[in-house]
Design an enzyme around this catalytic site. Structure first.
Site, PDB file in Angstrom:
ATOM      1  N   GLY A  14      17.793  21.175  27.287  1.00 31.69           N
ATOM      2  CA  GLY A  14      16.513  21.875  27.454  1.00 31.69           C
ATOM      3  C   GLY A  14      15.617  21.175  28.470  1.00 31.69           C
ATOM      4  NE  ARG A  75      21.196  23.469  25.332  1.00 32.81           N
ATOM      5  CZ  ARG A  75      19.893  23.785  25.322  1.00 32.81           C
ATOM      6  NH1 ARG A  75      19.492  24.963  25.740  1.00 32.81           N
ATOM      7  NH2 ARG A  75      18.997  22.912  24.909  1.00 32.81           N
ATOM      8  CG  ASP A 106      20.336  15.309  20.260  1.00 33.73           C
ATOM      9  OD1 ASP A 106      20.254  16.260  21.058  1.00 33.73           O
ATOM     10  OD2 ASP A 106      20.243  15.448  19.031  1.00 33.73           O
ATOM     11  CB  THR A 129      14.073  16.029  24.543  1.00 35.08           C
ATOM     12  OG1 THR A 129      13.774  16.892  23.450  1.00 35.08           O
ATOM     13  CG2 THR A 129      14.077  14.605  24.003  1.00 35.08           C
ATOM     14  CG  ASP A 131      12.558  18.711  20.128  1.00 42.60           C
ATOM     15  OD1 ASP A 131      11.584  19.475  20.001  1.00 42.60           O
ATOM     16  OD2 ASP A 131      13.722  19.098  20.321  1.00 42.60           O
ATOM     17  CG  ASP A 133      14.965  14.842  19.143  1.00 44.36           C
ATOM     18  OD1 ASP A 133      14.830  14.433  20.303  1.00 44.36           O
ATOM     19  OD2 ASP A 133      15.692  15.804  18.846  1.00 44.36           O
ATOM     20  NE  ARG A 175      17.280  24.304  17.833  1.00 44.10           N
ATOM     21  CZ  ARG A 175      17.149  24.503  19.134  1.00 44.10           C
ATOM     22  NH1 ARG A 175      16.480  25.548  19.559  1.00 44.10           N
ATOM     23  NH2 ARG A 175      17.671  23.689  20.017  1.00 44.10           N
TER      24      ARG A 175
HETATM   25  P1  ATP Z   1      17.555  19.254  24.040  1.00 40.16           P
HETATM   26  O1  ATP Z   1      17.286  18.166  23.023  1.00 40.16           O
HETATM   27  O2  ATP Z   1      16.361  19.544  24.851  1.00 40.16           O
HETATM   28  O3  ATP Z   1      18.246  20.478  23.493  1.00 40.16           O
HETATM   29  P2  ATP Z   1      20.096  18.151  24.789  1.00 40.16           P
HETATM   30  O4  ATP Z   1      20.488  17.168  25.812  1.00 40.16           O
HETATM   31  O5  ATP Z   1      20.241  17.747  23.362  1.00 40.16           O
HETATM   32  O6  ATP Z   1      18.625  18.624  25.103  1.00 40.16           O
HETATM   33  P3  ATP Z   1      22.334  20.003  24.483  1.00 40.16           P
HETATM   34  O7  ATP Z   1      22.430  21.431  24.876  1.00 40.16           O
HETATM   35  O8  ATP Z   1      22.542  19.655  23.066  1.00 40.16           O
HETATM   36  O9  ATP Z   1      20.919  19.512  25.035  1.00 40.16           O
HETATM   37  O10 ATP Z   1      23.414  19.166  25.323  1.00 40.16           O
HETATM   38  C1  ATP Z   1      23.470  19.283  26.758  1.00 40.16           C
HETATM   39  C2  ATP Z   1      24.920  19.272  27.206  1.00 40.16           C
HETATM   40  O11 ATP Z   1      25.537  18.016  26.848  1.00 40.16           O
HETATM   41  C3  ATP Z   1      25.830  20.319  26.567  1.00 40.16           C
HETATM   42  O12 ATP Z   1      25.727  21.585  27.169  1.00 40.16           O
HETATM   43  C4  ATP Z   1      27.209  19.713  26.826  1.00 40.16           C
HETATM   44  O13 ATP Z   1      27.646  19.986  28.142  1.00 40.16           O
HETATM   45  C5  ATP Z   1      26.929  18.211  26.704  1.00 40.16           C
HETATM   46  N1  ATP Z   1      27.389  17.762  25.373  1.00 40.16           N
HETATM   47  C6  ATP Z   1      26.740  17.874  24.191  1.00 40.16           C
HETATM   48  N2  ATP Z   1      27.506  17.425  23.168  1.00 40.16           N
HETATM   49  C7  ATP Z   1      28.684  17.024  23.725  1.00 40.16           C
HETATM   50  C8  ATP Z   1      29.904  16.481  23.207  1.00 40.16           C
HETATM   51  N3  ATP Z   1      30.067  16.253  21.906  1.00 40.16           N
HETATM   52  N4  ATP Z   1      30.889  16.200  24.099  1.00 40.16           N
HETATM   53  C9  ATP Z   1      30.713  16.403  25.416  1.00 40.16           C
HETATM   54  N5  ATP Z   1      29.617  16.928  25.960  1.00 40.16           N
HETATM   55  C10 ATP Z   1      28.612  17.245  25.142  1.00 40.16           C
END
Ligand code: ATP
Length: 326
Positions: A14, A75, A106, A129, A131, A133, A175
């Site tokens: 995000g 994503r 994360d 992020t 959040d 978090d 969330r």
């Molecule tokens: P936000 O907290 O704002 O949602 P985020 O970094 O947590 O941000 P995610 O959509 O959860 O956002 O993760 C971003 C990208 O990281 C995913 O689209 C994926 O490509 C990669 N990713 C997440 N989990 C894994 C995993 N277990 N293995 C490999 N790549 C991953």
């Protein structure tokens, strides 16, 4: 001496306000240390597709004040597969990219950890992020802007609430994490706050409304979107309507306005500090860590700690709400 000559920087997951300030800081500090720097568009998806752009000082001019991310974000389901990560590695190698700075949350760090270990590739992460978090930093890039967006929006709602003697149940983002709700709730003088991490005693909330000041024209209750115990903003409002039929009760869901807009100075400074620290630390040989700020000082936390350890909710903040809203 550093063996790193060329750094790639990307934003993922995000978007959050301040990501542009972080990109700028990474690019400008890399150039300051005579490293080449490449922007990777649309996170891991762009990495797999080789969507790279060389960055110079000018390419990050006039972006420090802009929300969102000029590198865009995405994503990527493919990056979750070994084949997808192999393709990303091939693309990085083809461009002679030696190290990465990942700006995200994360999920982004989970991907970075797996990739860094799989290919022995140096990566540092910046917490981007809204959040807040992530374990290992007092604040994430975007959180301060987000809570200020919430406070500004609720101040406006308060004007209407006050004029019509209404009770507003306001849903804010979060969330899995209630930190946006908690801090902005204190900032607007909310009567009660509902967050996913703690069980809210609905009966106690009702009781407080009953015994609270009857001369107070407006009341604001804040609900984090992930709060499930009490049923979320709509259900809380229905319960209140049953108990207080004489109240004029409205629900307001703030939604995506919380994410956008100019980053606050706090977020710009945080992003700038962390961006410079990431480049300097990669040159010193650090890897597989998140760069954060703890008690005003740069701090490093291994990716798996930053992701897995839960951020503690400060119970004192709840007490402040109770004391001040009566
Ligand atoms: P936000 O907290 O704002 O949602 P985020 O970094 O947590 O941000 P995610 O959509 O959860 O956002 O993760 C971003 C990208 O990281 C995913 O689209 C994926 O490509 C990669 N990713 C997440 N989990 C894994 C995993 N277990 N293995 C490999 N790549 C991953």
């Amino acid at each position: 001496m550093s063996e790193i000559k060329k750094i790639g920087v990307f934003t993922s997951g995000g978007d959050s306000p301040g990501m542009n300030a972080a990109i700028r800081a990474v690019v400008r500090s890399a150039l300051y240390y005579n490293l080449e720097v490449v922007g990777i568009r649309r996170g891991y998806e762009g990495m797999i597709l080789g969507d790279f752009i060389p960055m110079d000082r000018k390419s990050v001019g006039n972006i420090i004040q802009r929300g969102g991310t000029v590198l865009r974000t995405a994503r990527s389901p493919e990056f979750r597969t070994k084949e997808g990560r192999q393709e990303a590695y091939n693309q990085l190698k083809a461009q002679n990219i030696d190290a990465l700075v990942a700006i995200g949350g994360d999920g982004t760090f989970t991907g970075a950890k797996i990739f860094g270990e799989e290919f022995d590739f140096p990566i540092l992460g910046l917490p981007g992020t809204i959040d807040n978090d992530l374990f290992g930093t007092d604040f994430t890039i975007g959180y301060d802007t987000s809570i200020n967006n919430v406070v500004e929006a609720i101040d406006r709602i308060r004007d209407t609430a006050e004029s019509h003697s209404r009770l507003f149940v306001v849903e804010v983002m979060g969330r899995d994490c209630g930190l946006i709700a908690l801090r902005s709730g204190i900032g607007v003088g909310a009567e009660s706050i509902f967050i996913p991490e703690t069980k809210t005693d609905m009966e106690a909330v009702m009781h407080r409304l009953e015994i609270g000041r009857q001369d107070k024209m407006s009341k604001i209750l804040i609900v984090a979107e992930g709060e499930g115990e009490s049923g979320g903003a709509m259900e809380i409002s229905e319960k209140l309507k049953k108990r207080f039929p004489h109240y004029d009760i409205r629900v307001s869901i703030l939604g995506h306005i919380q994410r956008g807009g100019k980053p606050t100075c706090m977020d710009r400074v945080l992003a700038s500090r962390l961006g410079v620290a990431a480049v300097e630390s990669l040159m010193e040989g650090r890897r597989n860590e998140m760069v954060g700020l703890l008690n005003g000082k740069i701090a490093f936390t291994p990716f798996d700690h930053a992701i897995k350890h839960h951020v503690e909710i400060n119970k004192d903040l709840f007490k402040i709400v109770d004391i001040l809203s009566l």
